[in-house]
Design a protein around this motif. Structure first.
Motif, short mmCIF file in Angstrom:
data_model
loop_
_atom_site.label_atom_id
_atom_site.label_comp_id
_atom_site.label_asym_id
_atom_site.label_seq_id
_atom_site.Cartn_x
_atom_site.Cartn_y
_atom_site.Cartn_z
N TYR A 177 -10.75 -4.67 5.60
CA TYR A 177 -9.86 -4.13 6.62
C TYR A 177 -10.41 -4.43 8.02
O TYR A 177 -9.66 -4.79 8.94
CB TYR A 177 -9.74 -2.62 6.41
N THR A 195 -5.59 1.04 2.85
CA THR A 195 -6.63 0.90 1.82
C THR A 195 -6.18 1.47 0.48
O THR A 195 -6.85 1.26 -0.53
CB THR A 195 -7.93 1.58 2.28
N TYR A 236 0.84 -1.20 0.00
CA TYR A 236 0.00 0.00 0.00
C TYR A 236 0.87 1.24 0.00
O TYR A 236 2.08 1.19 0.31
CB TYR A 236 -0.97 0.00 1.18
N GLY A 243 -13.17 -0.38 4.42
CA GLY A 243 -12.43 -0.48 3.18
C GLY A 243 -11.79 -1.85 3.02
O GLY A 243 -12.00 -2.77 3.84
N GLN A 244 -11.03 -1.99 1.94
CA GLN A 244 -10.36 -3.25 1.66
C GLN A 244 -8.84 -3.05 1.62
O GLN A 244 -8.34 -1.97 1.27
CB GLN A 244 -10.85 -3.83 0.34
N VAL A 245 -8.13 -4.11 1.96
CA VAL A 245 -6.68 -4.08 1.97
C VAL A 245 -6.14 -5.32 1.30
O VAL A 245 -6.84 -6.34 1.18
CB VAL A 245 -6.13 -3.99 3.41
#
Length: 852
Positions: A266, A251, A245, A275-277
């Motif tokens: 996340y 994210t 990241y 959110g997404q990671v």
């Protein structure tokens, strides 16, 4: 609710501890005294593990035998401690006060401590370097013995006694494996041979060799841990590692789903986040138990010089290798650093994609985090060579029993690592764009080879000893002979633990360092009296004066009493003062750079998850010794010649305990001591600074219950029931300098210290068959962060069944953890506590033995 004390007392009522039938007793030396005595039970509690019990246990190493005893309360480590500078080793911590407070002897004499320190400061004897095939018995003295043996016997002494005489040849082979699909197998073999009887032939020669090989166990091999998804457990979460990241916002993903990376929520990893990671499952990169290869040899030669004198030579040698996955491939970020040997500090390496780099399409430099998966997991191999050579002469002269010996011992480590990262190659690929951080399939093998770094870390510990002791009955008192013993000892300890040249030159990214370079000499005089006061009452008085070349003098007195109040009742007690000298890592020239896990509520990325940070620890030449006061009281009740119950109370008070503040305490006191913590520009912790100090007091107390009963029937055979149960009453230390004592018994404040620990066995011998069922119990303990939550109690059953096929041949079937009980969940350990449990599940073995 399970009540172990109530159950044990019920067992005691029906099946007390075994004592041998009355017989004429020889005067022998018992661990803890230099004076020969004839009593079966002395003033100090000594647990004796016989050769027969060793075989019945089904265990293949000295470490496995000793770590199973109930007095091993906590804070001892075996090869499951893979994050250690002493990986692949195994130690013992009687009463839970550290491996450095338990003295390990072989045939009553010292051996070299391991080549480097456990937890940066603990010098200890590696049990994995000691032979198993040559062991005749093991004596465990459970009270302090600094007055007899010196500084490191505060909690007790383990004396591993090898065969002095053995005739014939004994061959054993054993093979086993996990029944739970982990793919782990273990093979071992042993040979012991000897000839000559000292009294008849004037000499005795004994030789043994044993070897062991075991496969590596990865976290991904264990069904309930392979997905690293613990959301169904108390305070559990998805234990995946976030990476790839931009900046400090996970994210803002870079590179997309490639290799082991997946897009996950996340909030599944850090509750409350959205959110997404990009993250990966760390299980394939986590070794739970290293793969091992070990070979031990032992030789003893004894020669009768004349009717009153004999000479002996003791030789020990071992080679051990432990292989493990050290960690996942390196993750680089804004906390990536190298060692600066000139400043004795860490320098941060900028992890920033310059404008024009293929992975940076923007117009400004791009700070980032990425994992270098294509370099492969970081691997570690520890090779240890250990030996001891001891020669001596002993005999009788003018009524004196005397013994003089000289010895040299060494533990040498060669630790190699692969797939670490070269700092200069890394800086080059950042600058020239020749490495693709986010689509690593595009990288050439040539650039990968430039980045990969393999290193060697050497270390060695040596011990030279000279011992002399003499004992005699001075004169006959009305109640019996007045026994006296005295002696002198000298030893020189040296430890030279270095780091790799790549670390010292600043070449290795994210280095770990444990540099220890020091030596000292210790000389001592000791004396002991055994005084029969009246019939059935004797008092033992002992004292020892030690001189250490690095800090000065210490005196350790001890008094004990033994009262045979009735043929069936023994009352005993000891009181003593002792000390532990600061270890060489604590007091001499040493520096350590290690990585610890902290839970930092101020962390902008993972405030609810533990995170690894750097700790720099330095020695302190102004340290004082730890002083101790020991009290032991006990009774042994023997209603019949085949039964007894032993109950012993112990209390240890230590002053000036040496240590460093825990990471939790340092964080809690950041406002008052900000110099101990360094944070980066984003507010994330980069470094904790620590120095050894005499921090304060420690108070430990508890009780041991020892139970056995023997039944003999001409039709049904012999049944022996045995049990040892230990209860920790108090385990108190200060949480920080100057703070009041906090009781950690039954918690993991100071390492996991369960209040209860027990081992109970039943052995049935009938004709050519013999079977032993063993119950191992570890009590529950509370979590220090939430004392209303606890780690569950843990019980396992082991069974061995032996068939004497012929007078020479024996077959044994062994099952460890018969019910396949899973290690209890411990969120503070991100899975389970490896100091208390074994992740393998059921493990079955077949052993073949032949004698000729």
């Amino acid at each position: 609710m399970f009540k172990p004390l109530a159950i044990s007392l019920a067992i005691a009522a029906a099946f007390p501890a075994l004592v041998h039938a009355e017989e004429e007793l020889l005067r022998v030396n018992v661990t803890g005294s230099n004076i020969r005595v004839s009593e079966k039970e002395g003033a100090s509690a000594v647990q004796v593990i016989t050769a027969k019990e060793l075989k019945a246990s089904g265990k293949t190493s000295v470490s496995d035998v000793l770590r199973a005893i109930s007095a091993n309360s906590g804070n001892s480590y075996n090869e499951q401690y893979t994050g250690s500078f002493s990986a692949g080793t195994s130690g013992l911590s009687l009463r839970g006060i550290g491996q450095k407070n338990t003295l390990i002897l072989v045939n009553g004499k010292r051996v070299a401590s391991y080549a480097t320190a456990q937890n940066l400061q603990e010098t200890f004897v590696d049990l994995n370097s000691l032979p198993m095939a040559a062991v005749q018995r093991i004596e465990v003295l459970k009270d302090g013995a600094s007055s007899v043996y010196g500084s490191d016997a505060v909690a007790g002494v383990v004396n591993i006694i090898l065969y002095k005489e053995f005739t014939g040849t004994d061959i054993t082979a054993q093979w086993g494996g996990s029944t739970e699909g982990t793919g782990q197998h273990e093979k071992s073999a042993a040979l012991q041979t000897g000839f000559g009887k000292l009294e008849e032939d004037g000499y005795s020669l004994v030789f043994s060799v044993d070897a062991q090989q075991r496969d590596k166990l990865q976290q991904s091999d264990v069904a309930w841990m392979r997905d690293a998804d613990f959301r169904n457990q108390q305070r559990g979460s998805l234990g995946w590692a976030i990476t790839n990241y931009a900046g400090t916002d996970p994210t803002k993903t870079l590179g997309g789903v490639r290799g082991p990376l997946q897009l996950v929520n996340y909030g599944d990893i850090t509750p409350g986040k959205t959110g997404q990671v990009l993250a990966y499952n760390p299980s394939p990169y986590k070794t739970l138990i290293p793969g091992i290869q070990r070979v031990h040899t032992a030789a003893r030669a004894t020669f009768k010089l004349n009717a009153d004198t004999e000479a002996y030579v003791d030789l020990l040698h071992s080679y051990s290798r432990a292989d493990q996955t050290f960690s996942a491939p390196l993750t680089v970020n804004n906390a990536t650093r190298v060692w600066n040997n000139a400043t004795q500090a860490l320098d941060t390496i900028p992890v920033v994609l310059p404008v024009g780099h293929p992975n940076n399409p923007g117009t400004t430099p791009l700070p980032f985090t990425a994992t270098l998966f294509d370099l492969g997991p970081r691997l570690k191999q520890d090779k240890v060579t250990f030996y001891r050579a001891l020669a001596g002469v002993k005999g009788t002269l003018a009524g004196w029993d005397w013994d003089a010996a000289v010895g040299h011992s060494s533990s040498k480590l060669e630790e190699t690592v692969q797939n670490f990262v070269n700092r200069y190659a890394f800086q080059q690929v950042l600058a020239d764009g020749s490495y693709n951080f986010f689509d690593q399939s595009q990288n050439s093998e040539a650039v990968r080879s430039r980045l990969r770094l393999s290193t060697l870390r050497p270390a060695e510990s040596t011990l030279d000893t000279v011992d002399f002791s003499a004992a005699k009955d001075l004169w006959q008192l009305p109640a019996g002979p007045l026994g006296f013993a005295a002696g002198a000892q000298w030893r020189r300890e040296k430890m030279d633990s270095q780091t790799s040249t790549a670390v010292l030159s600043g070449t290795e990214l994210r280095p770990a360092i444990n540099i220890i370079n020091g030596s000292r000499s210790v000389s001592a005089l000791f004396a002991e009296f055994n005084v029969p006061v009246v019939k059935d009452l004797s008092v033992n008085l002992a004292g020892r004066a030690d001189h250490y070349s690095d800090f000065g003098n210490a005196f350790s007195p001890k008094a004990s009493a033994r009262y045979q109040a009735a043929p069936w009742l023994l009352v005993r007690g000891t009181v003593s003062r002792g000390f532990r000298a600061p270890s060489l890592p604590e007091i001499t020239q040493s520096t350590a750079v290690s990585y610890v896990s902290v839970l930092d509520p101020k962390d902008p990325v993972t405030p609810t998850q533990t995170r690894g940070v750097t700790a720099i620890t330095i020695a302190n030449t102004a340290l004082r010794p730890e002083r101790s006061n020991n009290l032991n009281l006990g009774v042994v009740v023997s209603p019949t010649s085949s039964s007894s119950i032993g109950l012993d109370y112990y209390r240890i008070k230590q002053d000036g305990v040496i240590g460093t503040e825990s990471a939790t305490t340092t964080l809690a006191n950041e406002a008052s001591a900000p110099q101990k913590i360094t944070r980066d520009a984003d507010g994330r912790i980069t470094t904790l600074y620590r120095q050894y100090r005499n921090q304060g007091q420690r108070e430990v107390s508890g009780i041991d219950l020892d139970l056995r009963q023997r039944f003999v029937d001409k039709d049904w055979g012999k049944l022996t029931l045995a049990g040892q149960l230990s209860r920790v009453l108090r385990f108190a230390e200060p949480l920080s300098d100057g703070a009041p004592l906090t009781d950690g018994a039954g918690t993991n404040y100071f390492g996991s210290i369960p209040k209860w620990r027990g081992v109970t066995s039943a052995t049935w011998e009938q004709g050519k068959w013999s079977s032993t069922l063993t119950w191992n119990y570890v009590g529950s303990y509370a979590q220090n962060t939430h004392l209303d939550e606890s780690v569950a109690a843990f019980s396992t059953f082991d069974v061995t069944t032996s068939w004497q096929v012929t007078p020479a041949a024996n077959v044994t079937f062994i099952v460890q953890n018969l019910a396949n009980k899973r290690a209890p969940w411990d969120y503070s350990a991100s899975g389970f506590d490896y100091t208390q449990a074994d992740p393998r599940g059921r493990f079955a073995s077949l052993k073949l033995n032949y004698k000729f």
